[in-house]
Write a protein that holds these residues in place. Structure first.
Motif, short mmCIF file in Angstrom:
data_model
loop_
_atom_site.label_atom_id
_atom_site.label_comp_id
_atom_site.label_asym_id
_atom_site.label_seq_id
_atom_site.Cartn_x
_atom_site.Cartn_y
_atom_site.Cartn_z
N ILE A 1 -7.89 7.78 -3.19
CA ILE A 1 -7.79 6.33 -3.24
C ILE A 1 -8.66 5.72 -2.14
O ILE A 1 -8.97 6.39 -1.15
CB ILE A 1 -6.33 5.86 -3.07
N PRO A 2 -9.11 4.46 -2.31
CA PRO A 2 -9.92 3.83 -1.27
C PRO A 2 -9.15 3.78 0.06
O PRO A 2 -7.96 3.48 0.08
CB PRO A 2 -10.17 2.43 -1.82
N SER A 3 -9.83 4.06 1.14
CA SER A 3 -9.20 4.03 2.45
C SER A 3 -9.12 2.59 2.96
O SER A 3 -9.75 1.69 2.42
CB SER A 3 -9.99 4.89 3.44
N GLY A 4 -8.35 2.39 4.02
CA GLY A 4 -8.26 1.08 4.65
C GLY A 4 -7.19 0.20 4.03
O GLY A 4 -6.39 0.63 3.20
N THR A 5 -7.19 -1.07 4.44
CA THR A 5 -6.22 -2.05 3.96
C THR A 5 -6.66 -2.60 2.61
O THR A 5 -7.79 -3.07 2.45
CB THR A 5 -6.08 -3.21 4.96
N LEU A 6 -5.76 -2.54 1.63
CA LEU A 6 -6.05 -3.04 0.29
C LEU A 6 -5.21 -4.28 0.01
O LEU A 6 -4.05 -4.37 0.41
CB LEU A 6 -5.73 -1.98 -0.76
N PHE A 7 -5.81 -5.24 -0.68
CA PHE A 7 -5.06 -6.39 -1.18
C PHE A 7 -5.70 -6.83 -2.50
O PHE A 7 -6.79 -6.38 -2.85
CB PHE A 7 -5.06 -7.55 -0.17
N ASN B 1 0.81 -1.22 0.00
CA ASN B 1 0.00 0.00 0.00
C ASN B 1 0.85 1.27 0.00
O ASN B 1 0.45 2.29 0.54
CB ASN B 1 -0.98 0.03 1.17
N VAL B 2 2.04 1.22 -0.62
CA VAL B 2 2.84 2.42 -0.81
C VAL B 2 2.19 3.25 -1.92
O VAL B 2 1.78 2.73 -2.94
CB VAL B 2 4.29 2.06 -1.20
N ILE B 3 2.10 4.57 -1.72
CA ILE B 3 1.44 5.45 -2.68
C ILE B 3 2.48 6.25 -3.44
O ILE B 3 3.36 6.88 -2.86
CB ILE B 3 0.47 6.41 -1.95
N TYR B 4 2.38 6.22 -4.78
CA TYR B 4 3.24 7.02 -5.64
C TYR B 4 2.41 8.13 -6.27
O TYR B 4 1.51 7.85 -7.07
CB TYR B 4 3.83 6.17 -6.77
N PRO B 5 2.64 9.39 -5.95
CA PRO B 5 1.89 10.47 -6.58
C PRO B 5 2.22 10.53 -8.08
O PRO B 5 3.37 10.50 -8.46
CB PRO B 5 2.40 11.73 -5.86
N LEU B 6 1.18 10.62 -8.92
CA LEU B 6 1.38 10.70 -10.37
C LEU B 6 0.97 12.05 -10.91
O LEU B 6 1.61 12.61 -11.77
CB LEU B 6 0.58 9.59 -11.07
N SER B 7 -0.15 12.56 -10.45
CA SER B 7 -0.64 13.84 -10.96
C SER B 7 -1.65 14.37 -9.96
O SER B 7 -1.86 13.79 -8.89
CB SER B 7 -1.31 13.64 -12.33
N ASP B 8 -2.29 15.47 -10.31
CA ASP B 8 -3.28 16.05 -9.42
C ASP B 8 -4.52 15.16 -9.27
O ASP B 8 -5.27 15.30 -8.31
CB ASP B 8 -3.71 17.43 -9.94
N SER B 9 -4.73 14.26 -10.22
CA SER B 9 -5.95 13.44 -10.16
C SER B 9 -5.67 11.95 -10.02
O SER B 9 -6.59 11.17 -9.81
CB SER B 9 -6.78 13.67 -11.43
N LEU B 10 -4.40 11.52 -10.13
CA LEU B 10 -4.06 10.10 -10.09
C LEU B 10 -3.07 9.79 -8.98
O LEU B 10 -2.21 10.60 -8.65
CB LEU B 10 -3.45 9.65 -11.42
N GLN B 11 -3.21 8.59 -8.42
CA GLN B 11 -2.21 8.07 -7.49
C GLN B 11 -1.99 6.60 -7.83
O GLN B 11 -2.94 5.89 -8.18
CB GLN B 11 -2.68 8.20 -6.04
N ARG B 12 -0.74 6.17 -7.72
CA ARG B 12 -0.40 4.77 -7.97
C ARG B 12 -0.07 4.12 -6.65
O ARG B 12 0.73 4.64 -5.87
CB ARG B 12 0.78 4.67 -8.93
N VAL B 13 -0.67 2.95 -6.40
CA VAL B 13 -0.56 2.30 -5.10
C VAL B 13 -0.01 0.89 -5.27
O VAL B 13 -0.45 0.14 -6.15
CB VAL B 13 -1.95 2.23 -4.41
N LYS B 14 0.98 0.56 -4.45
CA LYS B 14 1.53 -0.79 -4.45
C LYS B 14 0.72 -1.65 -3.49
O LYS B 14 0.57 -1.32 -2.31
CB LYS B 14 3.00 -0.77 -4.05
N ILE B 15 0.20 -2.78 -4.00
CA ILE B 15 -0.76 -3.59 -3.25
C ILE B 15 -0.28 -5.04 -3.25
O ILE B 15 0.13 -5.56 -4.28
CB ILE B 15 -2.16 -3.50 -3.91
N PRO B 16 -0.37 -5.74 -2.10
CA PRO B 16 0.02 -7.15 -2.06
C PRO B 16 -1.01 -8.03 -2.78
O PRO B 16 -2.21 -7.83 -2.66
CB PRO B 16 0.06 -7.47 -0.56
N ILE B 17 -0.50 -8.99 -3.54
CA ILE B 17 -1.37 -10.01 -4.16
C ILE B 17 -1.42 -11.20 -3.22
O ILE B 17 -0.39 -11.77 -2.86
CB ILE B 17 -0.82 -10.44 -5.53
#
Length: 218
Positions: free
Chosen positions: A123-129, A79-95
């Motif tokens: 982005i959606p709050s909470g724990t993501l997988f 769930n590391v967040i990479y800022p991409l732009s004012d409207s997008l965020q990229r999130v690292k999620i465990p599979i």
């Protein structure tokens, strides 16, 4: 990083180089031909929340389309967040591979790898997988092999797609949830499949709500 207009130009150039027609691209991203055509004519705003779909359909990555550095090989916690732009965020999620009974969903022994997904802010709050869909019961909404991002939560509203543990917590299934009195019905989108009924004799538990799908383009 490319602007929205430059992203559309880049996708259009990729499409032409790969000799992919508008009709074929529309089929790959599950949209109508007329809608996709409007995007490329710049007569309709390109949907940034569908960037993953278009990138995968053209055998590239969102980072390539956006013109940003690909960090996919960098090891980071979930769930590391990479800022991409004012409207997008990229999130690292465990599979998540197998879900062991009693273990936290994102316990290290359950994780088979990581994916990076692009979300429109917030982005959606909470724990993501993420879970990999197996089978055809949720088609045409979710295709076999797709990665589905789940927000961990114990309940969902009727009609929402949930990850549900069944078979003594040993198997996870993705279905639409419908409450019927004391029963929970797990409804497939594919009418060729039968619902699964959860009751005291066939218990199950909701572990999260589906919030994002990355299509598997073969």
């Amino acid at each position: 990083m490319r602007s929205s207009s430059e992203v559309v130009d880049y996708l259009d150039n990729l499409r032409k180089k790969q000799q992919v027609s508008i009709s074929e691209l529309a089929r790959r991203v599950s949209m109508s031909k007329s809608t996709v055509s409007l995007y490329f004519k710049k007569e309709r705003e390109f949907p940034v929340n569908r960037l993953d779909d278009f990138a995968m359909a053209l055998h590239t990555t969102p980072e390539d389309v956006l013109g940003v550095i690909d960090n996919s090989n960098v090891k980071n916690p979930s769930n590391v967040i990479y800022p991409l732009s004012d409207s997008l965020q990229r999130v690292k999620i465990p599979i998540i591979g197998e879900i062991a009974c009693g273990d936290p969903i994102t316990a290290e022994e359950n994780i088979e790898g990581y994916t990076e997904e692009t979300f429109e802010k917030p982005i959606p709050s909470g724990t993501l997988f993420a879970l990999r869909c197996k089978g055809h019961s949720m088609e045409p909404t979710i295709h076999d092999g797709s990665l589905v991002t789940i927000r961990e939560q114990p309940t969902v509203e009727d009609g929402e797609i949930a990850a549900v543990l069944v078979d003594g917590d040993n198997e996870a299934t993705l279905k639409r949830v419908k409450h019927q009195g004391d029963l929970i019905m797990l409804m497939p989108d594919n009418k060729e499949y039968d619902p699964i009924i959860l009751d005291k004799n066939n218990p199950g538990r909701i572990v999260g709500k589906a919030v994002h799908v990355s299509w598997n383009i073969k």
